[in-house]
Write a protein that holds these residues in place. Structure first.
Motif, PDB file in Angstrom:
ATOM      1  N   ALA A   1       0.833  -1.194   0.000  1.00  0.00           N
ATOM      2  CA  ALA A   1       0.000   0.000   0.000  1.00  0.00           C
ATOM      3  C   ALA A   1       0.871   1.249   0.000  1.00  0.00           C
ATOM      4  N   HIS A   2       2.169   1.099   0.268  1.00  0.00           N
ATOM      5  CA  HIS A   2       3.096   2.225   0.294  1.00  0.00           C
ATOM      6  C   HIS A   2       3.634   2.437  -1.116  1.00  0.00           C
ATOM      7  N   PRO A   3       3.499   3.635  -1.658  1.00  0.00           N
ATOM      8  CA  PRO A   3       3.912   3.855  -3.055  1.00  0.00           C
ATOM      9  C   PRO A   3       5.395   3.610  -3.318  1.00  0.00           C
ATOM     10  N   ASP A   4       6.246   3.736  -2.317  1.00  0.00           N
ATOM     11  CA  ASP A   4       7.680   3.513  -2.527  1.00  0.00           C
ATOM     12  C   ASP A   4       8.051   2.040  -2.615  1.00  0.00           C
ATOM     13  N   PHE A   5       7.139   1.146  -2.235  1.00  0.00           N
ATOM     14  CA  PHE A   5       7.499  -0.272  -2.147  1.00  0.00           C
ATOM     15  C   PHE A   5       6.598  -1.194  -2.966  1.00  0.00           C
ATOM     16  N   HIS A   6       5.885  -0.664  -3.958  1.00  0.00           N
ATOM     17  CA  HIS A   6       5.032  -1.507  -4.817  1.00  0.00           C
ATOM     18  C   HIS A   6       5.829  -2.599  -5.519  1.00  0.00           C
TER      19      HIS A   6
ATOM     20  N   PRO B   1       9.143  -7.445  -3.381  1.00  0.00           N
ATOM     21  CA  PRO B   1       8.454  -8.664  -2.963  1.00  0.00           C
ATOM     22  C   PRO B   1       8.205  -8.648  -1.459  1.00  0.00           C
ATOM     23  N   LYS B   2       7.166  -9.332  -1.020  1.00  0.00           N
ATOM     24  CA  LYS B   2       6.753  -9.265   0.389  1.00  0.00           C
ATOM     25  C   LYS B   2       7.022 -10.537   1.186  1.00  0.00           C
ATOM     26  N   ASP B   3       7.953 -11.339   0.766  1.00  0.00           N
ATOM     27  CA  ASP B   3       8.220 -12.576   1.480  1.00  0.00           C
ATOM     28  C   ASP B   3       9.510 -12.474   2.293  1.00  0.00           C
ATOM     29  N   PHE B   4       9.609 -11.419   3.116  1.00  0.00           N
ATOM     30  CA  PHE B   4      10.810 -11.200   3.916  1.00  0.00           C
ATOM     31  C   PHE B   4      10.922 -12.218   5.034  1.00  0.00           C
ATOM     32  N   VAL B   5      12.124 -12.676   5.237  1.00  0.00           N
ATOM     33  CA  VAL B   5      12.395 -13.601   6.327  1.00  0.00           C
ATOM     34  C   VAL B   5      13.163 -12.884   7.433  1.00  0.00           C
ATOM     35  N   HIS B   6      14.096 -12.019   7.051  1.00  0.00           N
ATOM     36  CA  HIS B   6      14.981 -11.376   8.020  1.00  0.00           C
ATOM     37  C   HIS B   6      14.909  -9.854   7.907  1.00  0.00           C
ATOM     38  N   ASP B   7      15.113  -9.198   9.040  1.00  0.00           N
ATOM     39  CA  ASP B   7      15.174  -7.740   9.048  1.00  0.00           C
ATOM     40  C   ASP B   7      16.322  -7.223   8.196  1.00  0.00           C
ATOM     41  N   SER B   8      17.369  -8.017   8.050  1.00  0.00           N
ATOM     42  CA  SER B   8      18.510  -7.586   7.230  1.00  0.00           C
ATOM     43  C   SER B   8      18.075  -7.317   5.789  1.00  0.00           C
ATOM     44  N   GLU B   9      17.096  -8.064   5.288  1.00  0.00           N
ATOM     45  CA  GLU B   9      16.580  -7.839   3.934  1.00  0.00           C
ATOM     46  C   GLU B   9      15.827  -6.516   3.853  1.00  0.00           C
ATOM     47  N   ILE B  10      15.017  -6.237   4.854  1.00  0.00           N
ATOM     48  CA  ILE B  10      14.266  -4.982   4.889  1.00  0.00           C
ATOM     49  C   ILE B  10      15.233  -3.812   5.015  1.00  0.00           C
ATOM     50  N   LEU B  11      16.209  -3.938   5.889  1.00  0.00           N
ATOM     51  CA  LEU B  11      17.203  -2.894   6.093  1.00  0.00           C
ATOM     52  C   LEU B  11      17.953  -2.594   4.801  1.00  0.00           C
TER      53      LEU B  11
ATOM     54  N   ALA C   1      18.957   1.098   0.403  1.00  0.00           N
ATOM     55  CA  ALA C   1      19.205   1.235  -1.037  1.00  0.00           C
ATOM     56  C   ALA C   1      18.281   2.271  -1.687  1.00  0.00           C
ATOM     57  N   ASN C   2      17.173   2.591  -1.030  1.00  0.00           N
ATOM     58  CA  ASN C   2      16.180   3.501  -1.615  1.00  0.00           C
ATOM     59  C   ASN C   2      15.801   4.618  -0.653  1.00  0.00           C
ATOM     60  N   PRO C   3      16.773   5.424  -0.191  1.00  0.00           N
ATOM     61  CA  PRO C   3      16.402   6.471   0.769  1.00  0.00           C
ATOM     62  C   PRO C   3      15.561   7.559   0.090  1.00  0.00           C
ATOM     63  N   PRO C   4      14.487   7.998   0.745  1.00  0.00           N
ATOM     64  CA  PRO C   4      13.688   9.078   0.166  1.00  0.00           C
ATOM     65  C   PRO C   4      14.463  10.391   0.194  1.00  0.00           C
TER      66      PRO C   4
ATOM     67  N   ASN D   1      20.107  14.857   6.009  1.00  0.00           N
ATOM     68  CA  ASN D   1      21.418  14.246   6.288  1.00  0.00           C
ATOM     69  C   ASN D   1      21.269  13.027   7.188  1.00  0.00           C
ATOM     70  N   GLY D   2      20.310  12.170   6.846  1.00  0.00           N
ATOM     71  CA  GLY D   2      20.007  11.021   7.682  1.00  0.00           C
ATOM     72  C   GLY D   2      20.554   9.721   7.156  1.00  0.00           C
ATOM     73  N   GLU D   3      20.764   8.801   8.084  1.00  0.00           N
ATOM     74  CA  GLU D   3      21.227   7.455   7.760  1.00  0.00           C
ATOM     75  C   GLU D   3      20.499   6.470   8.664  1.00  0.00           C
ATOM     76  N   LEU D   4      19.886   5.462   8.061  1.00  0.00           N
ATOM     77  CA  LEU D   4      19.209   4.414   8.819  1.00  0.00           C
ATOM     78  C   LEU D   4      20.260   3.474   9.408  1.00  0.00           C
ATOM     79  N   LEU D   5      20.212   3.304  10.729  1.00  0.00           N
ATOM     80  CA  LEU D   5      21.199   2.468  11.412  1.00  0.00           C
ATOM     81  C   LEU D   5      20.692   1.075  11.742  1.00  0.00           C
ATOM     82  N   ASP D   6      19.427   0.976  12.208  1.00  0.00           N
ATOM     83  CA  ASP D   6      18.956  -0.307  12.705  1.00  0.00           C
ATOM     84  C   ASP D   6      17.435  -0.355  12.671  1.00  0.00           C
ATOM     85  N   ILE D   7      16.901  -1.563  12.531  1.00  0.00           N
ATOM     86  CA  ILE D   7      15.453  -1.784  12.596  1.00  0.00           C
ATOM     87  C   ILE D   7      15.164  -3.075  13.345  1.00  0.00           C
ATOM     88  N   ASP D   8      13.924  -3.201  13.797  1.00  0.00           N
ATOM     89  CA  ASP D   8      13.420  -4.438  14.387  1.00  0.00           C
ATOM     90  C   ASP D   8      11.941  -4.511  14.024  1.00  0.00           C
TER      91      ASP D   8
END
Length: 157
Positions: free
Chosen positions: A4-9, A12-22, A27-30, A37-44
């Motif tokens: 439903a998010h236009p940036d992620f149409h 694929p939605k079969d993620f197994v690990h957060d490392s894939e989402i990260l 790779a696609n910072p808005p 001047n932002g950088e994504l460091l970590d997610i859960d």
């Protein structure tokens, strides 16, 4: 199922690990993240958590370049909270803000801040988020809460 998010149409939605989402998010910072001047460091994705590093530059500041304008700080903490919700939804949801509350505790000049966003409650159509900005010494600069609408993909009949 499409996002439903236009940036992620296209993602694929079969993620197994957060490392894939990260990897996808990095790779696609808005443009807004680049501007701040932002950088994504970590997610859960299980908890609904995101952590960012931002650099406050003199161009963001008033008072002879010594105090960051609040809108920039708000954008930083909002980015962390929104991404916490986006990863909770495994890139499959859009999360428009319905309400945002911001509290400024300390002035911040040029330097590094860390933003954390957390999902506090995840419902069917509404989510509640919490976030904060801290400087490199760990001082709390900003605290924020947000209410979001959780927009899921439409199921085709």
């Amino acid at each position: 199922m499409s996002s439903a998010h236009p940036d992620f149409h296209h993602v694929p939605k079969d993620f197994v690990h957060d490392s894939e989402i990260l990897e996808i998010l990095r790779a696609n910072p808005p443009e807004a993240l680049k501007t701040l001047n932002g950088e994504l460091l970590d997610i859960d994705s299980t908890r609904g958590y995101a952590r960012f590093r931002f650099e406050v530059v003199p161009a963001f500041c008033h008072s002879q370049g010594r105090v960051c304008q609040g809108g920039f700080l708000t954008g930083m903490v909002d980015t962390a909270m929104a991404n916490a919700a986006i990863v909770k939804g495994k890139l499959g949801v859009a999360v428009p803000t319905l309400e945002l509350k911001i509290s400024f505790f300390e002035a911040m000049g040029p330097g590094i801040v860390y933003a954390e966003g957390r999902v506090m409650r995840w419902g069917g159509t509404v989510g509640f988020l919490d976030g904060e900005l801290k400087d490199e010494k760990g001082r709390l600069i900003v605290h924020s809460t947000s209410t979001i609408k959780i927009v899921r993909p439409k199921v085709k009949a």
